[in-house]
Enzyme design. Structure first.
Site, short mmCIF file in Angstrom:
data_model
loop_
_atom_site.label_atom_id
_atom_site.label_comp_id
_atom_site.label_asym_id
_atom_site.label_seq_id
_atom_site.Cartn_x
_atom_site.Cartn_y
_atom_site.Cartn_z
N CYS A 114 0.76 -1.28 0.01
CA CYS A 114 -0.04 -0.02 0.11
C CYS A 114 1.02 1.06 0.10
O CYS A 114 0.44 2.35 -0.24
CB CYS A 114 -0.92 -0.03 1.20
SG CYS A 114 -2.03 -1.41 1.18
N HIS A 250 -3.52 7.32 1.91
CA HIS A 250 -3.85 6.02 1.48
C HIS A 250 -5.32 5.79 2.04
O HIS A 250 -5.62 5.98 3.20
CB HIS A 250 -2.91 4.76 2.09
CG HIS A 250 -3.32 3.68 1.86
ND1 HIS A 250 -3.68 3.21 0.58
CD2 HIS A 250 -3.55 2.71 2.85
CE1 HIS A 250 -4.22 1.81 0.83
NE2 HIS A 250 -3.97 1.44 1.94
N ASN A 280 -9.94 0.05 -0.57
CA ASN A 280 -8.46 0.08 -0.58
C ASN A 280 -8.04 -0.61 -1.66
O ASN A 280 -8.09 -1.69 -1.83
CB ASN A 280 -8.07 -0.85 0.64
CG ASN A 280 -6.64 -0.66 0.94
OD1 ASN A 280 -5.85 -0.22 -0.05
ND2 ASN A 280 -6.06 -1.23 2.09
#
Length: 323
Positions: A114, A250, A280
């Site tokens: 990520c 993020h 996500n």
């Protein structure tokens, strides 16, 4: 005078298939309300059968090239941040390079889950600052729907697929924090926390594996480390949270985003949030959010932007840039 990496174009791509939370109610002990309350996610996009990470990355790349009014051959380098490349090798970046028609540059992948886009952006900035490249295409792209355990409601409802791309070009600045472009970078990792977020397989184990996560413990580390890295990056260039126009975090979980903003001392009116629409998307989440922020008219030239992310590794970091 200082050589700066300045944003010239941005774009994103999302697969056609939109998956609302209600779709998971058919197979899991969950509900739309349960997912929204715990993550802020309402829907996500899943890649079509046969659709690959490099194909989505290519679509995002073409959108960024169009905004920048550049041809693919203008690029010196292409960096793709991904944990879900099409093949073990060659890199997804070389596949994008071929697809967009770039024959004179070089291309490679970066894998920091990520945090991948932050790491890729840092590499691109270093290439430009050192004079090894004048124009670099940076992409975050993922098909996390390929590595989900569809029986685990704590993970499979969180992730989505997509791609975002950004083009940096060398410009000369005065060497102050008023310059446009990347102003500072802060990168970190700590392999002791591997078991908080990982895929239980890989090439050397001859097993693709699926995502595993220790949610509560990861949450604690995320808030602490994201606020720390953003503060560090700002401090490196003599700036504070009060100077920031937009935080682009993020997009993992709305509660992490909100808690980090509070810790930084930044109001949510200065935070770009897309997690509700995309879930996500790992390395794709920051460029996706940046692209949406630009297309919505939120992020404008001259704005000070802080991006920060944390992912498996644990790996985390942030970038401060003036749009």
């Amino acid at each position: 005078m200082t050589r700066r990496a300045v944003v010239k174009g941005i774009g994103h791509y999302l697969p056609e298939r939109i998956v609302p939370n209600s779709e998971f109610e058919k197979t899991l002990d969950t509900s739309d309300e349960w997912i929204k309350t715990r993550s802020g996610i309402e829907r996500r996009h899943f890649a079509a059968e046969g659709q690959t990470t490099s194909q989505m990355a290519t679509s995002a790349a073409n959108a960024a090239l169009a905004m920048a009014k550049m041809d693919a051959e203008d690029l010196d380098a292409i960096i793709v941040a991904t944990s879900t490349a099409d093949m073990t090798f060659p890199s997804a970046a070389t596949m994008v390079q071929s697809a967009i028609g770039n024959t004179s540059g070089y291309a490679f992948d970066v894998q920091a889950v990520c945090a991948g886009f932050i790491y890729a952006l840092s590499n691109a900035n270093a290439l430009i600052a050192s004079g090894q490249a004048d124009r670099v295409l940076v992409i975050g792209a993922e098909t996390f729907s390929r590595i989900m355990d569809w029986t685990d409601r704590s993970t499979c409802v969180l992730f989505g697929d997509g791609a975002g791309a950004l083009i940096l070009e060398a410009e000369t600045g005065d060497g102050t924090n008023k310059d446009r472009g990347v102003l500072s970078v802060d990168l970190n990792s700590d392999g002791r926390y591997k078991d908080l977020l990982y895929v239980d397989g890989g090439v050397s184990t001859q097993n693709t594996g699926v995502v595993r996560m220790e949610g509560p413990e990861l949450f604690r580390h995320a808030v602490e480390k994201l606020a720390q890295t953003a503060d560090s990056a700002l401090d490196k260039v003599g700036l504070t949270a009060d100077d920031v126009d937009w935080v682009v975090p993020h997009q993992a979980n709305i509660r992490i985003i909100q808690a980090t903003a509070r810790k930084l001392g930044v109001g949510m009116d200065r935070v770009i949030v897309t997690v509700q629409d995309h879930g996500n998307t790992s390395a794709a989440s920051i460029p996706l959010a940046l692209s949406v922020g630009v297309s919505n008219g939120q992020i404008k030239p001259g704005d000070l932007v802080v991006t920060e992310a944390i992912g498996g590794g644990l790996a985390w970091g942030s970038v401060v840039l003036r749009w």
